[in-house]
Design a protein around this motif. Structure first.
Motif, short mmCIF file in Angstrom:
data_model
loop_
_atom_site.label_atom_id
_atom_site.label_comp_id
_atom_site.label_asym_id
_atom_site.label_seq_id
_atom_site.Cartn_x
_atom_site.Cartn_y
_atom_site.Cartn_z
N MET A 1 16.12 33.48 25.06
CA MET A 1 14.69 33.34 25.24
C MET A 1 14.33 31.86 25.31
SD MET A 1 11.74 34.26 22.52
CE MET A 1 10.36 35.12 23.16
N THR A 2 13.49 31.51 26.24
CA THR A 2 13.02 30.13 26.38
C THR A 2 11.58 30.04 25.91
OG1 THR A 2 14.48 29.77 28.28
CG2 THR A 2 12.65 28.24 28.00
N VAL A 3 11.30 29.04 25.09
CA VAL A 3 9.95 28.80 24.58
C VAL A 3 9.44 27.52 25.24
CG1 VAL A 3 8.58 28.31 22.53
CG2 VAL A 3 10.49 29.93 22.39
N GLU A 4 8.29 27.60 25.91
CA GLU A 4 7.74 26.43 26.60
C GLU A 4 6.34 26.12 26.08
OE1 GLU A 4 7.95 26.67 30.83
OE2 GLU A 4 10.03 27.35 30.81
N PHE A 5 6.06 24.83 25.90
CA PHE A 5 4.73 24.40 25.49
C PHE A 5 4.57 22.91 25.75
CE2 PHE A 5 7.43 23.90 21.80
CZ PHE A 5 7.01 22.72 21.20
N ARG A 6 3.30 22.47 25.76
CA ARG A 6 2.96 21.05 25.85
C ARG A 6 2.51 20.60 24.47
NH1 ARG A 6 3.07 18.54 30.35
NH2 ARG A 6 1.72 16.82 29.77
N GLY A 7 2.85 19.38 24.13
CA GLY A 7 2.44 18.83 22.86
C GLY A 7 2.34 17.32 22.95
N THR A 8 1.73 16.72 21.96
CA THR A 8 1.56 15.28 21.91
C THR A 8 2.56 14.70 20.92
OG1 THR A 8 -0.78 15.49 22.42
CG2 THR A 8 -0.07 13.40 21.45
N VAL A 9 3.26 13.66 21.35
CA VAL A 9 4.20 12.97 20.46
C VAL A 9 3.37 12.15 19.47
CG1 VAL A 9 6.10 11.32 20.32
CG2 VAL A 9 5.89 12.80 22.34
N ARG A 10 3.69 12.32 18.18
CA ARG A 10 2.98 11.57 17.13
C ARG A 10 4.01 11.06 16.12
NH1 ARG A 10 2.63 14.12 12.22
NH2 ARG A 10 3.02 16.37 12.21
N ARG A 11 3.57 10.13 15.31
CA ARG A 11 4.45 9.63 14.24
C ARG A 11 4.40 10.60 13.06
NH1 ARG A 11 6.19 5.13 16.02
NH2 ARG A 11 4.90 3.56 16.99
N TRP A 12 5.55 10.84 12.44
CA TRP A 12 5.63 11.70 11.27
C TRP A 12 4.75 11.13 10.16
CZ3 TRP A 12 7.07 16.32 9.69
CH2 TRP A 12 7.32 16.54 8.34
N ASP A 13 4.84 9.82 9.97
CA ASP A 13 4.05 9.14 8.95
C ASP A 13 3.31 7.99 9.64
OD1 ASP A 13 3.01 7.61 6.87
OD2 ASP A 13 4.84 7.67 5.66
#
Length: 88
Positions: A1-13
């Motif tokens: 199964m392939t899961v696809e999505f868009r997201g924004t790269v952010r800093r963990w801290d």
């Protein structure tokens, strides 16, 4: 199964510039990635080969760690939106 999505790269801290970068996983896709547990994932980010690890976020969130090398390969940086396609 392939899961696809868009997201924004952010800093963990956000208080540590140059630290770990992550992309938050939409809540509706967490189960498709195997639930809220840490595991390795592979796939693509902006079409470039990608591997990373899922991580729990305080307060119930879930994210994927993104290395500097993966960001460079995908032509992305912190603050950019990326397209992820992950094998579950």
């Amino acid at each position: 199964m392939t899961v696809e999505f868009r997201g924004t790269v952010r800093r963990w801290d956000e208080t540590k510039p140059g630290g770990l970068a992550v992309v938050d996983v939409p809540a509706g896709l967490v189960a498709d990635l195997g639930g809220r547990r840490q595991r390795r994932v592979t796939g693509t980010m902006n079409g470039a080969d990608f591997s990373g690890s899922t991580m729990l976020v305080a307060g119930g969130g879930f994210c994927i760690g993104v290395s500097k090398a993966a960001l460079k390969s995908a032509g992305a940086a912190v603050g950019d939106d990326v397209q992820l396609s992950l094998e579950a």
